[in-house]
Design a protein around this motif. Sequence first.
Motif, PDB file in Angstrom:
ATOM      1  N   UNK A 116      25.116  -6.460   8.198  1.00 32.07           N
ATOM      2  CA  UNK A 116      26.067  -5.351   8.152  1.00 32.07           C
ATOM      3  C   UNK A 116      27.501  -5.867   8.175  1.00 32.07           C
ATOM      4  N   UNK A 117      28.371  -5.117   7.518  1.00 38.40           N
ATOM      5  CA  UNK A 117      29.811  -5.288   7.690  1.00 38.40           C
ATOM      6  C   UNK A 117      30.228  -4.357   8.822  1.00 38.40           C
ATOM      7  N   UNK A 118      31.308  -4.678   9.488  1.00 39.86           N
ATOM      8  CA  UNK A 118      31.918  -3.764  10.455  1.00 39.86           C
ATOM      9  C   UNK A 118      33.236  -3.326   9.837  1.00 39.86           C
ATOM     10  N   UNK A 119      33.326  -2.028   9.494  1.00 32.55           N
ATOM     11  CA  UNK A 119      34.531  -1.485   8.870  1.00 32.55           C
ATOM     12  C   UNK A 119      35.207  -0.526   9.834  1.00 32.55           C
ATOM     13  N   UNK A 120      36.527  -0.590   9.875  1.00 36.02           N
ATOM     14  CA  UNK A 120      37.263   0.364  10.713  1.00 36.02           C
ATOM     15  C   UNK A 120      37.062   1.762  10.168  1.00 36.02           C
ATOM     16  N   UNK A 121      36.818   2.725  11.056  1.00 33.70           N
ATOM     17  CA  UNK A 121      36.543   4.087  10.598  1.00 33.70           C
ATOM     18  C   UNK A 121      37.802   4.853  10.189  1.00 33.70           C
ATOM     19  N   UNK A 122      38.967   4.399  10.580  1.00 31.75           N
ATOM     20  CA  UNK A 122      40.195   5.094  10.192  1.00 31.75           C
ATOM     21  C   UNK A 122      40.882   4.390   9.021  1.00 31.75           C
ATOM     22  N   UNK A 123      40.431   3.189   8.661  1.00 33.00           N
ATOM     23  CA  UNK A 123      40.993   2.459   7.531  1.00 33.00           C
ATOM     24  C   UNK A 123      39.850   1.700   6.871  1.00 33.00           C
ATOM     25  N   UNK A 124      39.231   2.330   5.872  1.00 33.85           N
ATOM     26  CA  UNK A 124      38.016   1.777   5.282  1.00 33.85           C
ATOM     27  C   UNK A 124      38.245   0.521   4.455  1.00 33.85           C
ATOM     28  N   UNK A 125      39.466   0.045   4.366  1.00 33.84           N
ATOM     29  CA  UNK A 125      39.720  -1.182   3.618  1.00 33.84           C
ATOM     30  C   UNK A 125      39.782  -2.398   4.545  1.00 33.84           C
ATOM     31  N   UNK A 126      39.482  -2.223   5.832  1.00 29.90           N
ATOM     32  CA  UNK A 126      39.554  -3.342   6.776  1.00 29.90           C
ATOM     33  C   UNK A 126      38.166  -3.686   7.311  1.00 29.90           C
ATOM     34  N   UNK A 127      37.839  -4.995   7.232  1.00 26.14           N
ATOM     35  CA  UNK A 127      36.556  -5.523   7.681  1.00 26.14           C
ATOM     36  C   UNK A 127      36.772  -6.469   8.852  1.00 26.14           C
ATOM     37  N   UNK A 128      35.838  -6.447   9.805  1.00 26.70           N
ATOM     38  CA  UNK A 128      35.880  -7.394  10.915  1.00 26.70           C
ATOM     39  C   UNK A 128      35.423  -8.758  10.417  1.00 26.70           C
ATOM     40  N   UNK A 129      36.195  -9.785  10.752  1.00 31.08           N
ATOM     41  CA  UNK A 129      35.840 -11.172  10.459  1.00 31.08           C
ATOM     42  C   UNK A 129      35.911 -11.945  11.762  1.00 31.08           C
ATOM     43  N   UNK A 130      35.026 -12.909  11.916  1.00 31.96           N
ATOM     44  CA  UNK A 130      35.042 -13.766  13.099  1.00 31.96           C
ATOM     45  C   UNK A 130      35.092 -15.213  12.623  1.00 31.96           C
ATOM     46  N   UNK A 131      36.127 -15.931  13.069  1.00 28.03           N
ATOM     47  CA  UNK A 131      36.255 -17.339  12.722  1.00 28.03           C
ATOM     48  C   UNK A 131      35.278 -18.168  13.542  1.00 28.03           C
ATOM     49  N   UNK A 132      35.092 -19.422  13.135  1.00 26.86           N
ATOM     50  CA  UNK A 132      34.197 -20.322  13.859  1.00 26.86           C
ATOM     51  C   UNK A 132      34.652 -20.549  15.296  1.00 26.86           C
TER      52      UNK A 132
END
Length: 184
Positions: A116-132
């Motif tokens: 799954x992607x994690x997308x902000x519900x108020x801004x659907x163009x932003x995805x959660x990313x986690x660096x190493x």
Amino acid sequence: MTEEKDFWIDKDEVSALSNAEGTVYKVTQKAMNQKGWYKLADDEQIVKIVELTQEDADFVEDNMGLPFYDLKEPLSYINSLHDYVNGKNVKRPRQLLAKLAKAYFNGYTIKKEKKYYIKLNFDFSRYLNIQENGVWWFTNGMPTILGRSQFTQTEIDEMQKDPRAKGLDLNALKVEVHEDELED
């Protein structure tokens, strides 16, 4: 390379491919492969290849060298299979036994865990990313290759316990990744 051809199959075999009725059906090889049915050899024997979890696939792979059933041989696939299934303590052991026996003879594929992607519900163009290094950030546009942006349900459940997720319901924000977009 296998020649692409149509197959004639009977009513018992077609029930797994569609809800059609009748006695004999012409089905393309591509349609059969999409439903998990494969031709083993040029004699056109058609089998259903089972889908296994990674753990079950590891068991099959580790024990493929054993003879399937040999009364004189204590180390046979069927004996190892019974021990494995009994150790798993599953609700329906006979179904798992049958599935792993089919995998021995017909082959198997490994079930891919949903991501799954994690997308902000108020801004659907932003995805959660986690660096190493563990840094979380939301990026604009498509997920980036600079960090991980696809997560399994288990990972999401663990992330939910993180203090950085306080006030966010990550399960409500998850969007299933399409099969074509899956990262390894």
